[in-house]
Motif scaffolding. Structure first.
Motif, mmCIF file in Angstrom:
data_model
loop_
_atom_site.group_PDB
_atom_site.id
_atom_site.type_symbol
_atom_site.label_atom_id
_atom_site.label_comp_id
_atom_site.label_asym_id
_atom_site.label_seq_id
_atom_site.Cartn_x
_atom_site.Cartn_y
_atom_site.Cartn_z
ATOM 1 N N VAL A 28 -1.134 3.972 9.534
ATOM 2 C CA VAL A 28 -0.054 3.220 8.882
ATOM 3 C C VAL A 28 0.394 2.086 9.801
ATOM 4 C CG1 VAL A 28 2.356 3.354 8.118
ATOM 5 C CG2 VAL A 28 0.706 5.085 7.369
ATOM 6 N N ASP A 29 0.546 2.355 11.100
ATOM 7 C CA ASP A 29 0.909 1.302 12.058
ATOM 8 C C ASP A 29 -0.142 0.199 12.076
ATOM 9 O OD1 ASP A 29 3.186 2.747 12.737
ATOM 10 O OD2 ASP A 29 2.301 3.579 14.583
ATOM 11 N N HIS A 30 -1.425 0.569 12.008
ATOM 12 C CA HIS A 30 -2.530 -0.399 11.965
ATOM 13 C C HIS A 30 -2.396 -1.299 10.733
ATOM 14 C CE1 HIS A 30 -6.648 -1.953 11.768
ATOM 15 N NE2 HIS A 30 -6.735 -1.435 10.554
ATOM 16 N N LEU A 31 -2.087 -0.703 9.587
ATOM 17 C CA LEU A 31 -1.923 -1.499 8.366
ATOM 18 C C LEU A 31 -0.769 -2.482 8.515
ATOM 19 C CD1 LEU A 31 -2.406 1.187 5.568
ATOM 20 C CD2 LEU A 31 -4.084 -0.482 6.398
ATOM 21 N N ARG A 32 0.355 -1.991 9.001
ATOM 22 C CA ARG A 32 1.534 -2.859 9.169
ATOM 23 C C ARG A 32 1.255 -3.986 10.163
ATOM 24 N NH1 ARG A 32 5.512 2.272 8.847
ATOM 25 N NH2 ARG A 32 6.009 2.074 6.622
ATOM 26 N N ALA A 33 0.547 -3.669 11.248
ATOM 27 C CA ALA A 33 0.212 -4.689 12.243
ATOM 28 C C ALA A 33 -0.708 -5.759 11.666
ATOM 29 C CB ALA A 33 -0.449 -4.028 13.464
ATOM 30 N N VAL A 70 3.835 -1.227 3.712
ATOM 31 C CA VAL A 70 3.393 0.152 3.486
ATOM 32 C C VAL A 70 4.582 1.027 3.104
ATOM 33 C CG1 VAL A 70 2.207 2.139 4.498
ATOM 34 C CG2 VAL A 70 1.604 -0.171 5.239
ATOM 35 N N ARG A 71 4.378 1.819 2.056
ATOM 36 C CA ARG A 71 5.349 2.848 1.661
ATOM 37 C C ARG A 71 4.664 4.195 1.861
ATOM 38 N NH1 ARG A 71 7.253 1.954 -4.065
ATOM 39 N NH2 ARG A 71 5.223 2.816 -4.451
ATOM 40 N N VAL A 72 5.295 5.091 2.581
ATOM 41 C CA VAL A 72 4.687 6.375 2.945
ATOM 42 C C VAL A 72 5.363 7.516 2.200
ATOM 43 C CG1 VAL A 72 4.247 7.983 4.845
ATOM 44 C CG2 VAL A 72 4.069 5.518 5.233
ATOM 45 N N HIS A 73 4.535 8.423 1.667
ATOM 46 C CA HIS A 73 5.007 9.663 1.058
ATOM 47 C C HIS A 73 4.399 10.821 1.845
ATOM 48 C CE1 HIS A 73 6.685 7.730 -2.528
ATOM 49 N NE2 HIS A 73 5.626 6.945 -2.484
ATOM 50 N N ASP A 74 5.242 11.605 2.483
ATOM 51 C CA ASP A 74 4.775 12.782 3.208
ATOM 52 C C ASP A 74 4.726 13.969 2.249
ATOM 53 O OD1 ASP A 74 4.400 11.707 5.767
ATOM 54 O OD2 ASP A 74 6.533 11.862 6.218
ATOM 55 N N ILE A 113 0.857 -1.174 0.000
ATOM 56 C CA ILE A 113 0.000 0.000 0.000
ATOM 57 C C ILE A 113 0.900 1.233 0.000
ATOM 58 C CG2 ILE A 113 -1.675 1.346 1.321
ATOM 59 C CD1 ILE A 113 -2.861 -1.166 2.386
ATOM 60 N N VAL A 114 0.599 2.157 -0.866
ATOM 61 C CA VAL A 114 1.310 3.429 -0.904
ATOM 62 C C VAL A 114 0.403 4.463 -0.242
ATOM 63 C CG1 VAL A 114 2.337 5.197 -2.365
ATOM 64 C CG2 VAL A 114 2.489 2.787 -3.026
ATOM 65 N N VAL A 115 0.902 5.114 0.803
ATOM 66 C CA VAL A 115 0.114 6.067 1.578
ATOM 67 C C VAL A 115 0.672 7.467 1.366
ATOM 68 C CG1 VAL A 115 -0.594 6.770 3.902
ATOM 69 C CG2 VAL A 115 -0.450 4.343 3.328
ATOM 70 N N TYR A 116 -0.237 8.422 1.118
ATOM 71 C CA TYR A 116 0.096 9.837 0.998
ATOM 72 C C TYR A 116 -0.527 10.544 2.194
ATOM 73 C CZ TYR A 116 1.007 8.312 -3.747
ATOM 74 O OH TYR A 116 1.481 7.629 -4.842
#
Length: 121
Positions: free
Chosen positions: A16-21, A26-30, A1-4
Motif C-alpha cells: 500500500v505504501d508503494h502504491l501511495r509513493a 488508496v482505500r484499505v479494508h482490513d 485503488i481499493v485494497v483488501y
C-alpha cells in the motif's frame, strides 16, 4: 485503488505504501478472511496471494508493481486483472535486502486463463 488485506500483514501495508509513493490514492479494508472477496472478484485460486485490490474494472492480486498497474490502466487490455501469485522476494512490499527472485506479472480472466503481462528479473 481499493485494497483488501488482513489487519496484521506487514507486506500488504508495505505494498500500500508503494502504491501511495507512486501516486495512487488508496482505500484499505482490513478483513480477517479474503476468500469471499476473491470469490466475488473471480480471482482464480491458483493466482492467490496475500491481498486483493480493485482499480477501475480491474482486479489486482498480490504484489503487482505500480508501474504495471499504470500500464494496465493506460492500455486497457481485455483482461479481468493482474496477479503476482505467491509472495516473491523483491516484489513491491516484499523487499528484503538485496535479494530478489525473478517473477512474472500475469494477466488473467475469470476463466483462469493467463498470459505474461510483465517480467521482473
Amino acid at each position: 485503488i481499493v485494497v483488501y488485506k488482513t489487519p496484521t500483514c506487514g507486506c500488504c501495508a508495505a505494498w500500500v505504501d508503494h502504491l501511495r509513493a507512486n501516486g495512487f490514492a488508496v482505500r484499505v479494508h482490513d478483513l480477517r478472511d479474503l476468500s469471499g472477496v476473491r470469490r466475488e472478484l473471480k480471482v482464480p485460486p491458483r493466482l492467490a496471494s496475500c491481498h486483493t485490490a480493485k482499480v477501475g474494472r480491474y482486479v489486482i492480486e498480490g504484489h503487482v508493481p505500480a508501474a504495471d498497474i499504470k500500464r494496465l490502466l493506460d492500455t486497457r487490455p481485455r483482461v479481468d486483472g493482474l496477479a503476482v501469485p505467491g509472495m516473491p522476494i523483491g516484489s513491491p512490499g516484499m523487499e528484503q535486502g538485496a535479494r530478489r527472485e525473478p517473477y512474472d506479472v500475469l494477466a488473467f480472466n475469470a476463466a483462469g486463463e493467463t498470459t505474461v503481462f510483465a517480467q521482473h528479473r
